[in-house]
Design a protein around this motif. Structure first.
Motif, PDB file in Angstrom:
ATOM      1  N   GLY A 383      -6.386  -9.381   7.441  1.00  0.00           N
ATOM      2  CA  GLY A 383      -6.949 -10.571   7.343  1.00  0.00           C
ATOM      3  C   GLY A 383      -7.461 -12.058   8.638  1.00  0.00           C
ATOM      4  N   GLU A 384      -6.132 -11.394   9.135  1.00  0.00           N
ATOM      5  CA  GLU A 384      -6.662 -12.360  10.732  1.00  0.00           C
ATOM      6  C   GLU A 384      -7.869 -11.989  11.236  1.00  0.00           C
ATOM      7  N   TYR A 385      -8.287 -10.670  10.698  1.00  0.00           N
ATOM      8  CA  TYR A 385      -9.336 -10.264  11.611  1.00  0.00           C
ATOM      9  C   TYR A 385     -10.623 -10.658  10.975  1.00  0.00           C
ATOM     10  N   LEU A 386     -10.296 -10.699  10.153  1.00  0.00           N
ATOM     11  CA  LEU A 386     -12.150 -11.262   9.442  1.00  0.00           C
ATOM     12  C   LEU A 386     -12.230 -12.536   9.024  1.00  0.00           C
ATOM     13  N   ALA A 387     -10.733 -13.050   9.513  1.00  0.00           N
ATOM     14  CA  ALA A 387     -11.031 -14.860   9.569  1.00  0.00           C
ATOM     15  C   ALA A 387     -11.359 -15.076  10.500  1.00  0.00           C
ATOM     16  N   THR A 388     -11.365 -14.150  11.745  1.00  0.00           N
ATOM     17  CA  THR A 388     -12.413 -14.361  13.161  1.00  0.00           C
ATOM     18  C   THR A 388     -12.999 -14.107  13.243  1.00  0.00           C
ATOM     19  N   HIS A 389     -13.985 -13.039  12.519  1.00  0.00           N
ATOM     20  CA  HIS A 389     -14.715 -11.925  12.225  1.00  0.00           C
ATOM     21  C   HIS A 389     -15.576 -12.397  11.652  1.00  0.00           C
ATOM     22  N   PRO A 390     -16.480 -13.603  10.896  1.00  0.00           N
ATOM     23  CA  PRO A 390     -16.078 -13.796   9.523  1.00  0.00           C
ATOM     24  C   PRO A 390     -18.069 -12.894   9.392  1.00  0.00           C
ATOM     25  N   THR A 391     -19.078 -12.818   9.912  1.00  0.00           N
ATOM     26  CA  THR A 391     -20.318 -12.047  10.237  1.00  0.00           C
ATOM     27  C   THR A 391     -20.519 -10.540  10.291  1.00  0.00           C
ATOM     28  N   GLN A 392     -20.228 -10.028   9.069  1.00  0.00           N
ATOM     29  CA  GLN A 392     -20.097  -8.369   8.400  1.00  0.00           C
ATOM     30  C   GLN A 392     -21.094  -8.007   8.064  1.00  0.00           C
ATOM     31  N   GLN A 393     -21.613  -6.203   8.409  1.00  0.00           N
ATOM     32  CA  GLN A 393     -22.611  -6.385   7.419  1.00  0.00           C
ATOM     33  C   GLN A 393     -21.993  -5.523   5.663  1.00  0.00           C
ATOM     34  N   THR A 394     -23.134  -5.812   5.097  1.00  0.00           N
ATOM     35  CA  THR A 394     -23.040  -5.207   3.155  1.00  0.00           C
ATOM     36  C   THR A 394     -22.878  -4.273   3.236  1.00  0.00           C
ATOM     37  N   ILE A 395     -22.030  -3.221   2.077  1.00  0.00           N
ATOM     38  CA  ILE A 395     -22.688  -2.281   2.019  1.00  0.00           C
ATOM     39  C   ILE A 395     -22.618  -2.157   0.491  1.00  0.00           C
ATOM     40  N   GLN A 396     -22.185  -0.936  -0.694  1.00  0.00           N
ATOM     41  CA  GLN A 396     -21.191  -0.625  -1.166  1.00  0.00           C
ATOM     42  C   GLN A 396     -20.629   0.642  -1.388  1.00  0.00           C
ATOM     43  N   PRO A 397     -19.035   0.212  -1.097  1.00  0.00           N
ATOM     44  CA  PRO A 397     -19.224   1.516  -0.772  1.00  0.00           C
ATOM     45  C   PRO A 397     -18.468   2.819  -1.108  1.00  0.00           C
ATOM     46  N   ALA A 398     -17.864   3.806  -1.426  1.00  0.00           N
ATOM     47  CA  ALA A 398     -17.748   4.711  -2.129  1.00  0.00           C
ATOM     48  C   ALA A 398     -17.206   5.435  -2.782  1.00  0.00           C
ATOM     49  N   ALA A 399     -16.660   6.148  -3.853  1.00  0.00           N
ATOM     50  CA  ALA A 399     -15.679   6.763  -4.846  1.00  0.00           C
ATOM     51  C   ALA A 399     -15.304   6.827  -4.277  1.00  0.00           C
ATOM     52  N   SER A 400     -13.680   6.677  -3.590  1.00  0.00           N
ATOM     53  CA  SER A 400     -12.541   7.426  -3.211  1.00  0.00           C
ATOM     54  C   SER A 400     -11.696   7.271  -2.988  1.00  0.00           C
ATOM     55  N   SER A 401     -10.456   8.029  -2.610  1.00  0.00           N
ATOM     56  CA  SER A 401      -8.983   8.215  -2.072  1.00  0.00           C
ATOM     57  C   SER A 401      -8.722   8.549  -1.447  1.00  0.00           C
ATOM     58  N   TRP A 402      -7.054   8.325  -1.084  1.00  0.00           N
ATOM     59  CA  TRP A 402      -6.793   8.734   0.259  1.00  0.00           C
ATOM     60  C   TRP A 402      -5.684  10.330  -0.556  1.00  0.00           C
ATOM     61  N   GLY A 403      -5.929  10.802  -1.294  1.00  0.00           N
ATOM     62  CA  GLY A 403      -5.488  12.253  -2.017  1.00  0.00           C
ATOM     63  C   GLY A 403      -5.781  13.455  -1.344  1.00  0.00           C
ATOM     64  N   ASP A 404      -5.723  14.144  -1.630  1.00  0.00           N
ATOM     65  CA  ASP A 404      -6.105  15.781  -1.068  1.00  0.00           C
ATOM     66  C   ASP A 404      -7.455  15.740  -1.410  1.00  0.00           C
ATOM     67  N   LYS A 405      -8.010  15.482  -0.512  1.00  0.00           N
ATOM     68  CA  LYS A 405      -9.823  16.182  -0.292  1.00  0.00           C
ATOM     69  C   LYS A 405     -10.674  14.869  -0.792  1.00  0.00           C
ATOM     70  N   GLY A 406      -9.783  14.152  -1.485  1.00  0.00           N
ATOM     71  CA  GLY A 406     -10.485  12.415  -0.746  1.00  0.00           C
ATOM     72  C   GLY A 406     -10.771  11.610  -2.211  1.00  0.00           C
ATOM     73  N   HIS A 407     -10.909  12.207  -3.201  1.00  0.00           N
ATOM     74  CA  HIS A 407     -11.241  12.095  -4.400  1.00  0.00           C
ATOM     75  C   HIS A 407      -9.844  11.724  -5.370  1.00  0.00           C
ATOM     76  N   LEU A 408      -9.717  11.928  -6.572  1.00  0.00           N
ATOM     77  CA  LEU A 408      -8.760  11.832  -7.549  1.00  0.00           C
ATOM     78  C   LEU A 408      -7.787  13.161  -8.188  1.00  0.00           C
ATOM     79  N   GLU A 409      -8.298  14.383  -7.541  1.00  0.00           N
ATOM     80  CA  GLU A 409      -8.117  15.338  -7.667  1.00  0.00           C
ATOM     81  C   GLU A 409      -6.604  15.646  -7.793  1.00  0.00           C
ATOM     82  N   VAL A 410      -5.825  14.898  -7.332  1.00  0.00           N
ATOM     83  CA  VAL A 410      -4.087  15.151  -7.047  1.00  0.00           C
ATOM     84  C   VAL A 410      -3.921  14.432  -8.951  1.00  0.00           C
TER      85      VAL A 410
END
Length: 525
Positions: A383-410
Motif C-alpha cells: 500500500g505504501e509503495y502504491l501511494a508513492t508510485h501511482p503510475t503503473q501499467q494496466t493488464i488483465q492478470p491470468a487465472a492462477s493460485s499459489w497452490g501446487d502447479k499454480g492453479h486450483l488442482e489442490v
C-alpha cells in the motif's frame, strides 16, 4: 536508487468452535497458533517498536481468525489450555531432574507458557486484536482484509457471481467492524485469481492484492517490469506478484532455512512419546501434539538429538544474515535495470513459530539487520509503495493460485471435488431466497437469512477441501462441510415451508456465531 521489500504475513485459520463439547481436539489449532505464532510475532514487533527500529510489515488477519480471537468461550478455553501445559511442564521438570538437558528444556517451556499467559491475560486482557490495532496505529504494520471464510473465489465466482461477491463484501465489512476503516489491501484466499474478481474488489474499494508470479507474468499484455512492479487490473485494483525465489528460501523444508538440523523438530512431541497417564488432562486419553518438543531436526536420522537452543539461535542469526545478503544482491541486480523495484514476499504467518519454531527470531534479526543498513533496499508495504508510485501499467492478470502447479488442482481433485455441486446448489438457493425476501423480510426472516449465509460461507471455506486432499484431518473436514450444508438445507426448507423450528435456529446461531452484523442482501440479484 534503493529497492523496496514487502514482507506479507497471511494469518488464517478456519473457524473451529464447538460449544456443544467440553473439549474439542481441532480447537487446539487455534491454541497452538496463538502460543507459537501470534504471541511471538506480537512480542517481536513490540520489541522493534520499543527499540525504535524502523520497519514495515503487512499482515492479513482473516475474518474467521478474528472471530475466534474475539470469542469469549475460546479465550477461556485457551487460558485453560495454557494452565494445563504449565502444569505438565512443572511435572516434567520433576521427572527430568536427573537429566540436565531435559530439565533445562522443561524449564524453558515453563517460562514460555507462563510468559504467554502473562502476555495474553495480564498485558492484553485476552484481546490480541487490540495489540495488532496498536501496532497498526503506530505505523509498524499494515493490516489487510480477506474473504469472509477464505472461500476459493475463482471457483465460487464461476458457479455463482453473487456468492463470490458476498464472500468479499462480508469479509470487507468484518474488517471495518474490527479496524474501523476500509482495508486498502486484500488477501485473495490461496492467492487464487480469475478475471472478473477485480470488479468485485473494486466494488469493495480494495486498492491492491497479491498474486503468485505467473498470475502477473502470463497477464495480457505481459507486464513490462515482470514481477517487480504492480499492475492495475482493468477494474482498478493493483496486483502485486509474489517473488517465488525469496519465498522458497524461507519456507521450503527441503531447500529452505527451516530444514536446518539445529532447529526444533516439529513432529517429535511428548504427546506421542510419554505415557498417556503422565500427560494427564493435556491429552485426555488420546495421542496429540502438546507443544512440548525436546528434539532438534538432527538430519535424516531416525534417532533425534536433544534440542540445543543456543545452536538454534545461532543458526537463525546466520540465516537472517544470509537472507539479507541474498536480498541485497537481488536488489543490486534489479536496480541496475529497473527504477524503484519492489519485491513482494508473502508467507503463511503460521510458518513463523508454529511450523518453524525459530521463525520469529529469524524475522526479528532480519528486520533489525535490514534497518541498520538501508543502502540497497528498505522495508515497505504494498500500500505504501502504491501511494508513492501511482503510475503503473494496466493488464488483465491470468487465472492462477499459489497452490501446487499454480492453479486450483489442490482444491479440485478426486478427494474433494464431490463438495462443489452441493455448494453450488446451496449458493443458488441462498441467492434465490435473498432476492425474493429483500423487500419484505420479517425480523425472524432476517435471523434465518443471516444464519443461512453463515452456514453457506462456512461450508465454502477452502480449508475443508485442502484438508480432504492432504488427508491430515479428512474426516473432520468432510463432517464440517456436510454439517454446514445440512443445517443450511434444513433452515432453508423450514423458511420456505413456513414451519420454522426456532430452537434449531437458536442452536445454529449459538454454534456458528461469527459475523453478527452480516448483510445477507449481498446475495440479492
Amino acid at each position: 536508487m534503493a529497492g523496496h521489500l514487502a514482507l506479507v504475513l497471511h494469518a488464517h485459520l478456519p473457524f473451529v468452535r464447538h460449544p456443544e463439547h467440553e473439549h474439542f481436539l481441532e480447537e487446539d489449532w487455534l491454541f497452538e497458533a496463538i502460543t507459537e505464532t501470534y504471541i511471538p510475532l506480537l512480542q517481536m514487533m513490540k520489541r522493534l517498536v520499543n527499540d525504535n527500529v524502523p520497519f514495515k510489515l503487512t499482515m492479513s488477519l482473516t475474518p474467521t481468525l478474528c472471530a475466534m480471537l474475539q470469542d469469549e468461550l475460546l479465550r477461556e478455553r485457551y487460558v485453560r489450555h495454557l494452565d494445563l501445559l504449565i502444569d505438565l511442564v512443572l511435572r516434567e521438570q520433576k521427572r527430568n531432574r536427573n537429566q540436565p538437558e531435559l530439565a533445562e528444556l522443561a524449564a524453558f517451556y515453563f517460562e514460555l507458557f507462563s510468559a504467554s499467559r502473562r502476555f495474553f491475560v495480564d498485558e492484553w486482557k485476552c484481546d490480541l486484536l487490540s495489540a495488532f490495532r496498536q501496532l497498526r496505529d503506530a505505523g509498524a504494520i499494515e493490516i489487510i482484509g480477506c474473504a469472509a471464510t477464505h472461500g476459493l473465489l475463482p471457483l465460487i465466482q464461476q458457479q455463482l457471481p453473487e456468492a463470490a461477491r458476498a464472500q468479499v463484501l462480508i469479509g470487507r465489512d468484518a474488517y471495518v467492524d474490527l479496524f474501523h476503516a476500509d482495508p486498502a489491501g486484500f488477501w485473495l484466499p490461496e492467492c487464487a485469481y480469475a478475471p472478473g474478481l477485480d470488479l468485485i474488489l473494486q466494488e469493495a474499494n480494495i486498492r491492491w492484492f497479491v498474486l503468485d508470479a505467473h498470475g502477473l507474468l502470463f497477464g495480457n499484455p505481459q507486464p513490462q517490469r515482470a514481477i517487480y512492479a504492480p499492475c492495475y487490473t482493468p477494474a482498478g485494483p493493483a496486483a502485486f506478484a509474489r517473488d517465488r525465489d525469496s519465498s522458497r528460501q524461507v519456507w521450503s523444508a527441503e531447500e529452505g532455512y527451516p530444514g536446518d538440523p539445529a532447529y526444533r523438530e516439529f513432529y517429535r512431541d511428548v504427546g506421542f512419546d510419554l505415557p498417556l497417564e503422565h500427560l494427564g488432562p493435556v491429552a485426555r486419553g488420546i495421542r496429540k501434539f502438546s507443544g512440548v518438543k525436546y528434539h532438534r531436526i538432527t538430519g535424516g536420522k531416525s534417532e533425534k538429538q536433544f534440542y540445543d537452543r543456543a545452536a538454534a539461535e545461532k543458526a537463525a542469526d546466520a540465516h537472517a544474515r544470509h537472507f539479507l545478503e541474498q536480498r541485497r544482491t537481488q536488489f543490486r541486480q534489479l536496480t541496475a535495470v529497473d527504477l524503484d523495484p519492489i519485491v513482494v514476499v508473502p508467507f503463511d504467518a503460521e510458518l513463523f513459530g508454529h511450523w518453524w519454531f525459530e521463525g520469529p527470531r529469524f524475522l526479528e534479526l532480519f528486520v533489525r539487520k535490514a534497518a541498520f543498513d538501508q543502502k540497497d533496499f528498505r522495508l515497505t508495504t504494498p500500500g505504501e509503495y502504491l501511494a508513492t508510485h501511482p503510475t503503473q501499467q494496466t493488464i488483465q492478470p491470468a487465472a492462477s493460485s499459489w497452490g501446487d502447479k499454480g492453479h486450483l488442482e489442490v482444491w479440485i481433485d478426486k478427494n474433494n471435488s464431490w463438495i462443489y455441486p452441493h455448494l453450488h446448489v446451496a449458493a443458488e438457493r441462498m441467492t434465490k431466497l435473498a432476492t425474493a425476501r429483500q423487500r419484505d423480510a420479517t425480523e425472524l426472516d432476517e435471523r434465518v437469512l443471516k444464519q443461512l449465509a453463515r452456514e453457506l460461507l462456512l461450508a465454502q471455506s477452502s480449508d475443508w477441501a485442502f484438508l480432504m486432499r492432504t488427508g491430515t484431518a479428512r474426516e473432520y473436514a468432510t463432517k464440517r462441510t456436510i454439517d454446514h450444508l445440512t443445517r443450511f438445507n434444513k433452515l432453508h426448507d423450514q423458511l420456505i415451508g413456513g414451519e420454522l423450528d426456532e430452537k434449531f435456529l437458536a442452536d445454529c446461531e449459538c454454534r456458528d456465531n461469527l459475523f453478527p452484523n452480516l448483510n445477507w442482501h449481498y446475495y440479492c440479484r
